[in-house]
Design an enzyme around this catalytic site. Structure first.
Site, PDB file in Angstrom:
ATOM      1  N   ASP A  11     -11.593  10.812   2.021  1.00  5.37           N
ATOM      2  CA  ASP A  11     -10.909   9.708   2.696  1.00  5.37           C
ATOM      3  C   ASP A  11     -11.590   9.270   3.994  1.00  5.37           C
ATOM      4  O   ASP A  11     -11.632  10.034   4.965  1.00  5.37           O
ATOM      5  CB  ASP A  11      -9.460  10.099   2.995  1.00  5.37           C
ATOM      6  CG  ASP A  11      -8.718  10.600   1.746  1.00  5.37           C
ATOM      7  OD1 ASP A  11      -9.381  10.927   0.741  1.00  5.37           O
ATOM      8  OD2 ASP A  11      -7.480  10.659   1.792  1.00  5.37           O
ATOM      9  N   GLU A  42      -8.424   5.043   1.497  1.00  7.34           N
ATOM     10  CA  GLU A  42      -6.996   4.765   1.749  1.00  7.34           C
ATOM     11  C   GLU A  42      -6.614   4.817   3.224  1.00  7.34           C
ATOM     12  O   GLU A  42      -5.588   4.270   3.612  1.00  7.34           O
ATOM     13  CB  GLU A  42      -6.113   5.753   0.963  1.00  7.34           C
ATOM     14  CG  GLU A  42      -6.146   7.171   1.510  1.00  7.34           C
ATOM     15  CD  GLU A  42      -4.916   7.978   1.161  1.00  7.34           C
ATOM     16  OE1 GLU A  42      -4.024   7.455   0.483  1.00  7.34           O
ATOM     17  OE2 GLU A  42      -4.850   9.150   1.571  1.00  7.34           O
ATOM     18  N   ASN A  43      -7.418   5.480   4.059  1.00 12.29           N
ATOM     19  CA  ASN A  43      -7.095   5.616   5.485  1.00 12.29           C
ATOM     20  C   ASN A  43      -8.003   4.777   6.384  1.00 12.29           C
ATOM     21  O   ASN A  43      -8.019   4.960   7.608  1.00 12.29           O
ATOM     22  CB  ASN A  43      -7.212   7.080   5.920  1.00 12.29           C
ATOM     23  CG  ASN A  43      -6.347   8.010   5.105  1.00 12.29           C
ATOM     24  OD1 ASN A  43      -6.857   8.814   4.317  1.00 12.29           O
ATOM     25  ND2 ASN A  43      -5.046   7.899   5.254  1.00 12.29           N
ATOM     26  N   HIS A  71      -1.539   5.708   0.231  1.00 10.32           N
ATOM     27  CA  HIS A  71      -1.515   4.603   1.207  1.00 10.32           C
ATOM     28  C   HIS A  71      -1.995   3.288   0.597  1.00 10.32           C
ATOM     29  O   HIS A  71      -2.298   2.347   1.335  1.00 10.32           O
ATOM     30  CB  HIS A  71      -2.389   4.958   2.412  1.00 10.32           C
ATOM     31  CG  HIS A  71      -1.855   6.093   3.226  1.00 10.32           C
ATOM     32  ND1 HIS A  71      -0.652   6.017   3.911  1.00 10.32           N
ATOM     33  CD2 HIS A  71      -2.339   7.333   3.482  1.00 10.32           C
ATOM     34  CE1 HIS A  71      -0.440   7.160   4.541  1.00 10.32           C
ATOM     35  NE2 HIS A  71      -1.439   7.979   4.290  1.00 10.32           N
ATOM     36  N   HIS A 184      -6.691  13.955  -0.410  1.00 14.95           N
ATOM     37  CA  HIS A 184      -5.379  13.740   0.205  1.00 14.95           C
ATOM     38  C   HIS A 184      -5.067  14.707   1.341  1.00 14.95           C
ATOM     39  O   HIS A 184      -4.483  14.292   2.327  1.00 14.95           O
ATOM     40  CB  HIS A 184      -4.225  13.771  -0.811  1.00 14.95           C
ATOM     41  CG  HIS A 184      -2.876  13.593  -0.178  1.00 14.95           C
ATOM     42  ND1 HIS A 184      -2.485  12.406   0.410  1.00 14.95           N
ATOM     43  CD2 HIS A 184      -1.829  14.444  -0.010  1.00 14.95           C
ATOM     44  CE1 HIS A 184      -1.253  12.539   0.902  1.00 14.95           C
ATOM     45  NE2 HIS A 184      -0.837  13.763   0.671  1.00 14.95           N
ATOM     46  N   HIS A 186      -7.200  16.084   3.339  1.00 20.02           N
ATOM     47  CA  HIS A 186      -8.210  15.862   4.376  1.00 20.02           C
ATOM     48  C   HIS A 186      -8.858  17.170   4.841  1.00 20.02           C
ATOM     49  O   HIS A 186      -9.627  17.162   5.798  1.00 20.02           O
ATOM     50  CB  HIS A 186      -7.629  15.125   5.598  1.00 20.02           C
ATOM     51  CG  HIS A 186      -7.146  13.740   5.301  1.00 20.02           C
ATOM     52  ND1 HIS A 186      -6.649  12.886   6.265  1.00 20.02           N
ATOM     53  CD2 HIS A 186      -7.081  13.044   4.138  1.00 20.02           C
ATOM     54  CE1 HIS A 186      -6.294  11.732   5.726  1.00 20.02           C
ATOM     55  NE2 HIS A 186      -6.547  11.815   4.433  1.00 20.02           N
TER      56      HIS A 186
HETATM   57 FE   FE2 Z   1      -5.898  10.316   2.977  1.00 18.86          FE
HETATM   58 FE   FE2 Z   2      -3.296  10.398   0.729  1.00 16.57          FE
END
Ligand code: FE2
Ligand code: FE2
Length: 280
Positions: A11, A42-43, A71, A184, A186
């Site tokens: 991410d 997504e981030n 997200h 997810h 991280h």
């Molecule tokens: Fe994430």
């Molecule tokens: Fe996530």
């Protein structure tokens, strides 16, 4: 046996993640020589969601395809791009039938990498209350059955919180896809390996972002939340930036994995764009 390498990046988190991505992509290319680069984005927008501008920026950096997790819809401006069949970015596959966006991305074969690469993301159902997902196992079967090729080259992203759910999905898909790569949390895990059936697996590839934080957010604010029981808005953290992910070497004949290696390339603070931000 002809093989090729696929890099998958964890991410990309906010401006710090974008900066380390831009700075260290050349290092990634030099060290690992990936012929395909896929990244979870997504981030990217200040820690949550993706904008059309950032999508285009990452494409210009040379990211071949992007994925999104829970997200996915935080910035609704991305939806037309998710719907556009020519744009290599997908939403998680196991959402409601009415959820907008493509469920799978195909990166066409090219010189040096003579196989189409299919990429899709499955969301977990354990400890992920913020989005309603369907059974990822049944969805994986459905997605694989819909691919027209006989032995397709497939990368599956397991965007899940629970290590057990990721491990179970990897076992379920062992021998049927090239890789099951976790995201997810991280937080990278040390279990990268090729399973018995030929599927590369890692529980989590980590995050391309600021690790001097609590999974990307300012530690002081997260601590205030945990120690006061009160709602505290979380801002992006900074410091300790690293580009993290995994490189999977795949057989272009069988579509299965030969090896997997974790990537962890820290930012170089003596060079732009970090030099102007950090005094160290
Ligand atoms: Fe994430
Ligand atoms: Fe996530």
């Amino acid at each position: 046996m002809s093989t090729g390498r696929i890099a998958f990046l964890g991410d990309i988190n906010g401006a710090p993640g974008r900066m380390v991505l831009e700075q260290q992509l050349p290092t990634l290319r030099e060290r690992y020589g990936p012929l395909r680069i896929v990244a979870n984005a997504e981030n990217a927008r200040n820690g949550s969601g993706l904008t059309p501008d950032l999508y285009e920026t990452f494409r210009k950096f040379g990211i071949d395809a992007m994925t999104l997790g829970d997200h996915v819809y935080r910035d609704a401006r991305i939806v037309p791009i998710l719907e556009d069949p020519t744009k290599p970015i997908g939403r998680p596959a196991n959402l409601s039938a009415r959820a907008q966006g493509k469920r799978i991305v195909r990166i066409p074969a090219s010189e040096g990498f003579a196989r189409d690469l299919y990429v899709f993301t499955l969301l977990g159902r354990v400890l992920m209350p913020s989005i309603l997902a369907n059974d990822p196992f049944a969805c994986a079967d459905e997605m694989l059955a819909a691919i027209p090729e006989r032995n397709p080259l497939v990368l599956v992203e397991a965007h899940m919180e629970a290590t057990s759910e990721k491990g179970a999905l990897a076992r379920y898909l062992d021998g049927r896809v090239a890789a099951v790569l976790g995201t997810h949390t991280h937080v990278p895990t040390a279990d990268a390996r090729v399973l018995r059936g030929g599927t590369a697996f890692i529980t989590d590839v980590g995050m391309t972002g600021p690790h001097d934080s609590v999974i990307g957010r300012k530690a002081e604010q997260v601590l205030r939340h945990f120690t006061s029981s009160m709602h505290v808005p979380f801002e992006m953290g900074s410091g300790g930036e690293a580009l993290q992910g995994a490189v999977v070497e795949v057989s272009l004949d069988t579509g299965l994995a030969v090896s997997i290696e974790r990537i962890d390339i820290p930012a170089d603070y003596s060079r732009a764009p970090f030099r102007t931000l950090h005094s160290r």
